[in-house]
Design a protein around this motif. Structure first.
Motif, short mmCIF file in Angstrom:
data_model
loop_
_atom_site.label_atom_id
_atom_site.label_comp_id
_atom_site.label_asym_id
_atom_site.label_seq_id
_atom_site.Cartn_x
_atom_site.Cartn_y
_atom_site.Cartn_z
N ALA A 96 0.91 -1.12 0.06
CA ALA A 96 0.01 0.07 0.01
C ALA A 96 1.06 1.19 -0.02
CB ALA A 96 -0.95 0.01 1.15
N VAL A 100 0.86 0.30 -4.65
CA VAL A 100 0.35 -0.88 -5.50
C VAL A 100 -1.25 -1.00 -5.17
CG1 VAL A 100 0.25 -3.51 -5.52
CG2 VAL A 100 2.30 -2.24 -5.18
N THR A 101 -2.02 -1.16 -6.20
CA THR A 101 -3.57 -1.13 -6.04
C THR A 101 -4.16 -2.40 -6.49
OG1 THR A 101 -3.68 -0.32 -8.20
CG2 THR A 101 -3.50 1.19 -6.47
N ARG A 102 -3.52 -3.14 -7.20
CA ARG A 102 -4.20 -4.44 -7.71
C ARG A 102 -2.85 -5.45 -8.10
NH1 ARG A 102 -7.05 -7.23 -11.93
NH2 ARG A 102 -9.30 -7.76 -11.06
N PRO A 135 -3.98 -3.18 -1.21
CA PRO A 135 -4.37 -3.36 -2.74
C PRO A 135 -5.42 -4.49 -2.70
CG PRO A 135 -2.24 -4.17 -2.09
CD PRO A 135 -2.64 -3.59 -1.01
#
Length: 323
Positions: A96, A100-102, A135
């Motif tokens: 995080a 990073v989101t996914r 994420p």
């Protein structure tokens, strides 16, 4: 959006293991929390770890896998464990913070069951709940029959056969092993039940080809009154010996790295039984960092995104006494 472009990181998710003697009992207590495992069994397993310096091989094997993956995967790679450092929540916190989101999750367990799939998903969800802005995590599909995994195990099985005396190679029995689980857990595995054993048998058949083979179990840890999958590998060796089998190759098809249960239960206990019986025995390596296994992870990232498991798939074991 296709391939790796759907993700901005890869998360390797593993079991975890102690890296110094004082870690061993706290780690084991994490592993068995809520499972009713007798204290005597914990002390027995602790002795196995202390006998090799209190260090599990599994964490270094995760580091080695990540090193091998870096040239293959054009994504930042993170690593989080269920039961020991680096814990999943700590890793998600770092992800995080890095924006990073996914992320795609590669779980170092290839099969469907509560302990090899659903429990990992639950632990990921619990870790995400602890981390603001965590994420989204998409689990890559089960890979027990992926050609990369199978090719790695075929190569390692051939290498093990080649370590036998030449006169044993044609008739040596292949004995595939996997972690035993409660019979009830095996029966409820997968979307319609029975997936754990069926997937293991499918993988073993692909590796064995036209050679005779058996699937047996190892590493039982539950209370004695609860039925677990049988036969145990050591009992099976005695059965094969009584039937005239002289040479065996153990193939740990249920594992992807040579961690403590493989090293102790097969290389120490089962090897000792074979030695006492006068059987010739070798053990195939796990997939580890075999080039086809490593490239398999990239191929999984490039596949269409897998559908999430149904909430009813691989349910948690019911507490003893529940009706």
């Amino acid at each position: 959006m296709g391939g790796m472009a759907r993700y901005d990181a890869l998360l390797v998710v593993s079991f975890g293991g102690p890296e110094k003697p004082e870690d061993v009992m706290p780690f084991l207590e994490n592993v068995v929390r809520g499972r009713g495992v007798p204290r005597e069994r914990l002390l027995e397993v602790e002795a196995h770890y202390q006998g090799v310096g209190g260090v599990s091989p599994i964490n270094q094997q995760c580091r080695d896998l990540i090193t091998a993956l870096r040239p293959e995967v054009d994504l930042p790679i993170y690593w989080g464990n269920r039961n020991w450092h680096p814990f999943l929540a700590d890793t998600l916190q770092k992800m995080a913070a890095d924006g990073v989101t996914r992320a795609a999750a590669f779980i170092t367990a290839a099969y469907s069951s509560y302990s090899s799939c659903r429990q990992y998903l639950d632990d990921i969800a619990q870790a995400r709940a602890k981390v603001p802005g965590a994420p989204e995590i998409v689990r890559l599909r089960h890979y027990f029959d992926h050609p990369g995994f199978i090719a790695a195990m075929i190569d390692h099985t051939r290498e093990a056969l080649d370590r036998l005396p030449e006169e044993d190679r044609d008739h040596a029995r292949l004995v595939f092993t996997a972690h035993s689980i409660p019979v009830s857990m095996a029966a409820s595995s997968g979307p319609s039940g029975g997936a754990y054993e069926a997937q293991l048998r499918a993988a073993a058949s692909l590796v064995a080809g036209d050679r005779p083979w058996d699937l047996v179990w190892q590493s039982r840890s539950g209370p004695p009154q609860v039925p677990w999958l049988e036969p145990d590998v050591c009992d099976h060796l005695a059965t094969l010996h009584a039937a005239g089998t002289e040479a065996v190759v153990l193939v740990p098809i249920g594992f992807v790295s040579d961690h403590m249960e493989v090293v102790y239960d097969l290389d120490t206990e089962a090897a000792g039984v074979a030695r006492d019986l006068g059987m010739r025995l070798t053990r195939a390596a796990t997939a580890g960092t075999h080039p086809r296994f490593v490239s398999m992870v990239r191929e999984l990232l490039e596949e269409p995104e897998p559908l999430p498991c149904a909430a009813t798939c691989c349910p948690a074991p019911r507490p003893r006494g529940a009706s």
